[in-house]
Design an enzyme around this catalytic site. Structure first.
Site, mmCIF file in Angstrom:
data_model
loop_
_atom_site.group_PDB
_atom_site.id
_atom_site.type_symbol
_atom_site.label_atom_id
_atom_site.label_comp_id
_atom_site.label_asym_id
_atom_site.label_seq_id
_atom_site.Cartn_x
_atom_site.Cartn_y
_atom_site.Cartn_z
ATOM 1 N N ALA A 1 49.675 -52.863 17.792
ATOM 2 C CA ALA A 1 49.730 -52.345 19.169
ATOM 3 C C ALA A 1 48.492 -52.778 19.950
ATOM 4 C CB ALA A 1 49.839 -50.826 19.144
ATOM 5 N N TYR A 2 47.335 -52.728 19.315
ATOM 6 C CA TYR A 2 46.084 -53.125 19.972
ATOM 7 C C TYR A 2 46.106 -54.604 20.349
ATOM 8 C CZ TYR A 2 41.129 -54.333 20.395
ATOM 9 O OH TYR A 2 39.925 -54.813 20.843
#
Length: 220
Positions: free
Chosen positions: A131-132
């Site tokens: 996600a990052y």
């Protein structure tokens, strides 16, 4: 003196950057979520304005950017496992910053991203890291596609070591670590350097003085 808006103004990189901008004759405008954070930043020479990145809209961003000549996006959703904040801070915070800068005519924009976010992730990367990386990647894409005079810096692993003043800077570099203070020094170096507009570089510790590294990267 130019006012420089810093999104994520209480972060560790930003605190180093504030001092450097003051020394360069600029007025840092640190955007903070908690009014108490001003107690840490005003002694460094920053002015502070309140901005809740996640719960503010583009107009709110534009209001706190008012009077600034440039924007530095140095915000992050933090090291915890909160996947949602990777989207709401790292990506949407950047998107709203870009839109607000365009809306009020701020042209200069420097974004702190992360090394290797364009690379394919291994199967075991994990949901949080994925996600990052995707948030940073998509924020960079949006900035490159904007009308702004942008520079994207993609540092490696951040440390709290003492600054060395020396880095490795190129479109792609081998993974490594870099002191946050040196990242801040590179931001300060590229901010006023029109040669760095439209450039995207990865950044780790190295042996080349920062000014020389920037010139070499520009002319490579």
């Amino acid at each position: 003196m130019a006012a420089i808006a810093i999104v994520g103004g209480h972060g560790k990189v930003s605190r180093h950057l504030i001092t450097l901008l003051v020394h360069a004759g600029h007025q840092p405008v640190a955007l903070i979520r908690d009014p108490q954070q001003a107690e840490d930043l005003t002694p460094l020479g920053a002015k502070t304005r309140l901005l809740d990145i996640e719960n503010s809209d583009v107009d709110d961003f534009a209001a706190v950017f008012e009077g600034c000549a440039a924007v530095v996006f140095a915000a992050g959703g933090g090291p915890d496992g909160n996947i949602e904040r990777k989207r709401t801070v790292d990506l949407e915070g950047s998107l709203k910053s870009i839109a607000a800068a365009e809306k009020i005519g701020i042209e200069r924009f420097v974004q702190v991203s992360a090394i290797g976010v364009d690379q394919e992730l291994p199967d075991d990367a994990g949901d949080v890291w994925t996600a990052y990386v995707h948030a940073k990647r998509d924020a960079d894409i949006a900035l490159r596609e904007s009308s702004l005079r942008w520079t994207i810096l993609r540092p490696g692993g951040l440390t709290d070591d003492e600054p060395t003043g020396k880095v490795t800077l190129a479109p792609e570099v081998e993974r490594g670590d870099i002191p946050r203070a040196d990242v801040a020094a590179v931001i300060a170096s590229v901010l006023d350097d029109n040669r760095t507009t439209g450039k995207q570089w990865e950044l780790v510790g190295g042996t080349t003085p920062i000014a020389e590294a920037v010139t070499a990267a520009v002319t490579a």
